[in-house]
Motif scaffolding. Structure first.
Motif, PDB file in Angstrom:
ATOM      1  N   VAL A  24      58.954  85.497  35.837  1.00 16.66           N
ATOM      2  CA  VAL A  24      59.483  84.129  35.903  1.00 16.66           C
ATOM      3  C   VAL A  24      58.354  83.176  36.250  1.00 16.66           C
ATOM      4  O   VAL A  24      57.570  83.420  37.182  1.00 16.66           O
ATOM      5  N   SER A  25      58.255  82.090  35.482  1.00 13.87           N
ATOM      6  CA  SER A  25      57.164  81.134  35.647  1.00 13.87           C
ATOM      7  C   SER A  25      57.696  79.714  35.489  1.00 13.87           C
ATOM      8  O   SER A  25      58.749  79.490  34.876  1.00 13.87           O
ATOM      9  N   GLU A  26      56.949  78.770  36.032  1.00 13.87           N
ATOM     10  CA  GLU A  26      57.335  77.361  35.953  1.00 13.87           C
ATOM     11  C   GLU A  26      56.377  76.608  35.032  1.00 13.87           C
ATOM     12  O   GLU A  26      55.176  76.896  35.006  1.00 13.87           O
ATOM     13  N   VAL A  27      56.918  75.656  34.296  1.00  7.37           N
ATOM     14  CA  VAL A  27      56.092  74.815  33.437  1.00  7.37           C
ATOM     15  C   VAL A  27      55.342  73.813  34.315  1.00  7.37           C
ATOM     16  O   VAL A  27      55.943  73.069  35.097  1.00  7.37           O
ATOM     17  N   ILE A  28      54.003  73.814  34.197  1.00  7.00           N
ATOM     18  CA  ILE A  28      53.185  72.844  34.926  1.00  7.00           C
ATOM     19  C   ILE A  28      53.079  71.547  34.121  1.00  7.00           C
ATOM     20  O   ILE A  28      53.310  70.452  34.629  1.00  7.00           O
ATOM     21  N   ILE A  66      51.911  76.963  31.777  1.00  7.46           N
ATOM     22  CA  ILE A  66      52.772  77.513  32.820  1.00  7.46           C
ATOM     23  C   ILE A  66      51.927  78.034  33.979  1.00  7.46           C
ATOM     24  O   ILE A  66      50.713  78.161  33.864  1.00  7.46           O
ATOM     25  N   ASP A  67      52.590  78.335  35.102  1.00  6.43           N
ATOM     26  CA  ASP A  67      51.818  78.749  36.291  1.00  6.43           C
ATOM     27  C   ASP A  67      51.548  80.248  36.337  1.00  6.43           C
ATOM     28  O   ASP A  67      50.840  80.715  37.227  1.00  6.43           O
ATOM     29  N   ALA A  68      52.081  81.034  35.401  1.00  3.45           N
ATOM     30  CA  ALA A  68      51.661  82.434  35.244  1.00  3.45           C
ATOM     31  C   ALA A  68      50.454  82.463  34.320  1.00  3.45           C
ATOM     32  O   ALA A  68      50.251  81.557  33.501  1.00  3.45           O
ATOM     33  N   ALA A  69      49.643  83.510  34.448  1.00  5.89           N
ATOM     34  CA  ALA A  69      48.406  83.574  33.667  1.00  5.89           C
ATOM     35  C   ALA A  69      48.126  85.016  33.258  1.00  5.89           C
ATOM     36  O   ALA A  69      48.842  85.948  33.636  1.00  5.89           O
ATOM     37  N   GLY A 118      58.340  71.472  35.441  1.00  4.64           N
ATOM     38  CA  GLY A 118      59.279  71.956  36.444  1.00  4.64           C
ATOM     39  C   GLY A 118      60.334  72.899  35.920  1.00  4.64           C
ATOM     40  O   GLY A 118      61.033  73.544  36.710  1.00  4.64           O
ATOM     41  N   ASP A 119      60.471  72.995  34.591  1.00  3.76           N
ATOM     42  CA  ASP A 119      61.436  73.945  34.042  1.00  3.76           C
ATOM     43  C   ASP A 119      60.949  75.382  34.239  1.00  3.76           C
ATOM     44  O   ASP A 119      59.743  75.646  34.258  1.00  3.76           O
ATOM     45  N   LEU A 120      61.896  76.299  34.344  1.00  5.37           N
ATOM     46  CA  LEU A 120      61.568  77.715  34.529  1.00  5.37           C
ATOM     47  C   LEU A 120      61.765  78.465  33.222  1.00  5.37           C
ATOM     48  O   LEU A 120      62.714  78.205  32.474  1.00  5.37           O
ATOM     49  N   ILE A 121      60.865  79.401  32.966  1.00  3.09           N
ATOM     50  CA  ILE A 121      61.003  80.299  31.833  1.00  3.09           C
ATOM     51  C   ILE A 121      60.893  81.734  32.335  1.00  3.09           C
ATOM     52  O   ILE A 121      60.349  81.994  33.416  1.00  3.09           O
TER      53      ILE A 121
END
Length: 421
Positions: free
Chosen positions: A288-292, A305-308, A364-367
């Motif tokens: 689960v990650s958030e859109v930056i 997104i905040d995952a990498a 701020g949306d989650l994916i």
């Protein structure tokens, strides 16, 4: 099947909202479903019912202690490939008689650890390894139970980096030399030959390569028994794939795999081991990650997104596909946008998807990246000084953090500055 489903437009893990976990734990994070892990193990176990067998979870797919403890409680065996994994298995409650030790580079220290702590078998990969294991066992006054991993030169029809059963791969000994190697093993006083091992690769989506390999192993079993060897166990490895793309045709089911194993090998009067990892853990987890930011380029839209790639390296390393879904669904019939989904690491390879059709998303949306329960957290790193992300386990309406996110001080203070600097 997994247990990540939408309820009233919001994605849940079993009975827990992923948005709720995100609010309490922060993003990014991995989330695993106990129900899915349990179901996938049970499917394999049932697929071989009526046949003497042991399902050994391949812990390299996901070695979190909570996941391992769950597997041990279900009655699984475990496949380990290092001294560290052996220690994790023991700590999670596996007994030595359920631990299989695989891998091409076992050291004296690892051999000693397993022989003293208890071991079901070593899957020996080479003649030098066999000679060393014999010496270590004799030094300890013990006998090492072994299978020899044979390389059947079968094309697994999978990604080149995860194919292991062709003659150019580093694994096992050529099946053409097996009788010679088994004769040598039988002459070593510290070795007890109990069976044959084979593993041709990972993420196989057809049964034909398995069947071709297992038929070769069946023929070898007859030959080795004729030579006087007591072949009483066949380790068939793992490798059955999962459906990373929901739109594609699904790989064979465990029940179909089990039926093939019983048809090909059921008349041999042997105990069978299988070592699934990805199929047990893969679809049991999401990232689960958030859109930056949403960044508009000249030719495309970038979803940053905040995952990498340091959190999930499979797309960068294997060009792997993961379905990407919003945690909060858009209304039916809503507009779709083609996004390049990318992380913040300073590498062009830090890309999860290119030109993927997704619902319109904003800051701020989650994916959720699906099918991330295997080879996700275990392959993560702290590249770009990004802390390892949390792992969360859900059971029903409960969730627990099973690996916390380290703070920056913990990460930095692991380094040691010499006095002379």
């Amino acid at each position: 099947m997994d247990h990540f489903l939408y309820r009233d437009g919001s994605l849940y893990a079993e009975d827990v909202s992923l948005a709720e976990i995100a609010a309490r734990v922060g993003t990014p994070f991995y989330c695993y479903s106990t129900a899915t892990l349990t179901r996938h193990f049970t499917l394999f176990d049932e697929a071989l019912s009526g046949m003497d067998h042991l399902v050994c979870y391949a812990m390299k797919a996901n070695s979190n202690q909570a996941v391992l403890t769950l597997m041990a409680g279900l009655g699984a065996g475990v496949d380990v490939v290092s001294g560290g994994e052996y220690r994790r298995a023991i700590a999670a409650g596996f007994t030595g008689d359920k631990i299989v030790f695989s891998g091409v580079g076992k050291t004296r220290e690892e051999m000693t650890l397993a022989l003293q702590g208890g071991i079901r078998q070593f899957n020996v990969e080479s003649e030098p390894e066999m000679e060393r294991l014999n010496a270590v066992a004799q030094m300890l006054g013990l006998v090492a139970p072994i299978t020899v991993r044979v390389n059947p030169d079968v094309d697994a029809k999978t990604h080149a980096k995860i194919a292991t059963g062709k003659k150019e791969n580093k694994f096992g000994i050529p099946i053409s030399r097996a009788r010679e190697v088994y004769a040598r093993a039988a002459a070593l006083p510290g070795i007890d030959v109990i069976g044959i091992d084979v593993h041709i690769g990972s993420q196989l989506t057809q049964l034909e390569p398995f069947e071709a390999a297992y038929n070769k192993v069946k023929e070898l079993t007859h030959e080795l028994r004729a030579d006087g060897h007591d072949i009483r166990r066949l380790d068939l490895g793992g490798g059955l794939g999962i459906p990373y793309e929901r739109s594609n045709e699904a790989p064979p089911l465990p029940s179909e795999y089990g039926a093939m194993v019983q048809r090909v090998l059921g008349d041999l009067d042997v105990e069978v081991e299988i070592e699934p990892g990805r199929l047990i853990a893969g679809n049991a987890g999401v990232l689960v990650s958030e859109v930056i930011y949403v960044k508009s380029g000249e030719e495309r839209e970038f979803l940053i997104i905040d995952a990498a790639m340091n959190d999930l390296i499979r797309p960068a390393m294997y060009e792997a596909h993961h379905d990407i879904v919003p945690v909060v669904e858009a209304a039916p019939g809503s507009e779709k946008v083609k996004y390049d989904v990318v992380g913040p690491v300073c590498e062009s390879g830090d890309t999860f998807a290119k030109q993927r059709d997704l619902d319109v998303l904003g800051e701020g949306d989650l994916i959720a990246l699906r099918s991330a329960g295997a080879y996700g957290a275990v392959m993560a790193s702290e590249y770009n000084s990004r802390p390892l992300i949390p792992e969360v386990l859900v059971q029903g309406d409960q969730f627990a953090v099973i690996r916390k996110r380290p703070d920056y001080d913990e990460m930095i203070n692991r380094d040691i500055i010499p006095e002379w600097l």
